[in-house]
Scaffold this motif. Structure first.
Motif, PDB file in Angstrom:
ATOM      1  N   ARG A 187     -87.461 -19.526 -10.853  1.00  0.00           N
ATOM      2  CA  ARG A 187     -85.915 -20.010 -10.541  1.00  0.00           C
ATOM      3  C   ARG A 187     -85.861 -19.539  -9.008  1.00  0.00           C
ATOM      4  O   ARG A 187     -85.851 -18.797  -8.428  1.00  0.00           O
ATOM      5  CB  ARG A 187     -86.023 -18.339 -11.304  1.00  0.00           C
ATOM      6  CG  ARG A 187     -84.228 -18.012 -11.420  1.00  0.00           C
ATOM      7  CD  ARG A 187     -83.563 -17.109 -11.877  1.00  0.00           C
ATOM      8  NE  ARG A 187     -82.313 -16.315 -11.729  1.00  0.00           N
ATOM      9  CZ  ARG A 187     -81.174 -16.543 -12.763  1.00  0.00           C
ATOM     10  NH1 ARG A 187     -81.689 -17.036 -13.191  1.00  0.00           N
ATOM     11  NH2 ARG A 187     -80.365 -15.782 -11.769  1.00  0.00           N
ATOM     12  N   ASP A 189     -82.499 -18.563  -6.481  1.00  0.00           N
ATOM     13  CA  ASP A 189     -81.061 -17.537  -6.432  1.00  0.00           C
ATOM     14  C   ASP A 189     -81.168 -17.097  -5.066  1.00  0.00           C
ATOM     15  O   ASP A 189     -81.640 -17.216  -3.881  1.00  0.00           O
ATOM     16  CB  ASP A 189     -81.754 -16.317  -6.876  1.00  0.00           C
ATOM     17  CG  ASP A 189     -81.897 -16.112  -8.365  1.00  0.00           C
ATOM     18  OD1 ASP A 189     -80.837 -16.740  -8.777  1.00  0.00           O
ATOM     19  OD2 ASP A 189     -82.956 -15.152  -8.500  1.00  0.00           O
ATOM     20  N   THR A 197     -73.603 -15.273  -6.018  1.00  0.00           N
ATOM     21  CA  THR A 197     -75.486 -15.548  -6.107  1.00  0.00           C
ATOM     22  C   THR A 197     -75.353 -17.369  -7.325  1.00  0.00           C
ATOM     23  O   THR A 197     -75.373 -17.362  -8.338  1.00  0.00           O
ATOM     24  CB  THR A 197     -75.795 -14.781  -7.077  1.00  0.00           C
ATOM     25  OG1 THR A 197     -76.366 -13.070  -6.278  1.00  0.00           O
ATOM     26  CG2 THR A 197     -78.291 -15.270  -6.612  1.00  0.00           C
ATOM     27  N   SER A 199     -78.090 -19.334  -9.039  1.00  0.00           N
ATOM     28  CA  SER A 199     -79.063 -19.621  -9.219  1.00  0.00           C
ATOM     29  C   SER A 199     -79.476 -21.150 -10.285  1.00  0.00           C
ATOM     30  O   SER A 199     -78.431 -21.787 -11.089  1.00  0.00           O
ATOM     31  CB  SER A 199     -79.725 -18.197 -10.097  1.00  0.00           C
ATOM     32  OG  SER A 199     -78.665 -17.450 -10.053  1.00  0.00           O
TER      33      SER A 199
END
Length: 207
Positions: A187, A189, A197, A199
């Motif tokens: 993941r 970010d 943010t 993501s």
């Protein structure tokens, strides 16, 4: 119900060699044939519409590719009259490669290889923006946009010398040296004060 994530309405342009650290690290290579000197104009490339991945989406890594480069950047979203209407966080993914004057399309324009922030921020001083990149929650990179070779206003002016940016186009300020590597299952970010943010999660291509 969440609002529809932002996607560009025009063309997205990336910018190479616009961070001082990257420019200095590649200075010796720029002096080699066939160019023999650093570029005098901005080095641009296009992130085609097939690369666009909204915030929160899963991005597929092609089979046979072990890792991809994470290219955190800030995009200038062009408004009326060629002025900057807003800013957006971007993740300019690419398959690792050595070319810097002519970025190869096959490494940078893979389907889904541009994560796009969910929302826009009103324009402020881009040199004050500080971006952080985390992979699986671990901080991997900090980016200081005061370290540009061409600050935002200069980059816009220099690009305007040879092409016209239309409302809805997006011009990336560049990606700094030390881009982290990520792989399927990770993941990513990308965050900065004042921005939501960005993501995305990577997944391996299946047969």
């Amino acid at each position: 119900m969440n609002p529809t994530p932002y996607l560009p309405s025009g063309t997205v342009y990336g910018t190479l060699l616009n961070f001082r650290a990257e420019h200095e690290a590649l200075a010796a290579q720029m002096a080699q044939p066939p160019y023999k000197a650093p570029p005098k104009a901005p080095v641009l490339y296009v992130k085609t519409a097939n690369t666009w991945s909204p915030h929160g989406s899963v991005i597929t890594v092609p089979s046979g590719v072990a890792e991809v480069e994470v290219g955190a950047s800030v995009g200038l979203v062009i408004g009326e009259g060629g002025l900057v209407g807003s800013h957006v966080l971007l993740n300019d993914l690419s398959i690792p490669h050595a070319s810097f004057f002519r970025p190869p399309v096959k490494f940078k324009c893979v389907d889904g290889f541009l994560g796009i922030g969910a929302s826009l921020r009103r324009p402020a001083d881009p040199s004050a923006i500080r971006v952080e990149v985390r992979i699986n929650g671990e901080l991997k990179q900090r980016i200081d946009f005061s370290q540009l070779v061409r600050p935002a206003a200069t980059l816009l002016a220099d690009v305007g010398e040879f092409m016209t940016l239309a409302p809805g186009d997006v011009l990336m300020l560049g990606c700094d040296l030390g881009r982290p590597l990520a792989r399927a299952g990770d993941r990513i970010d990308i965050s900065a004060p004042g921005f939501e943010t960005l993501s995305n999660t990577l997944a391996q291509e299946t047969a």
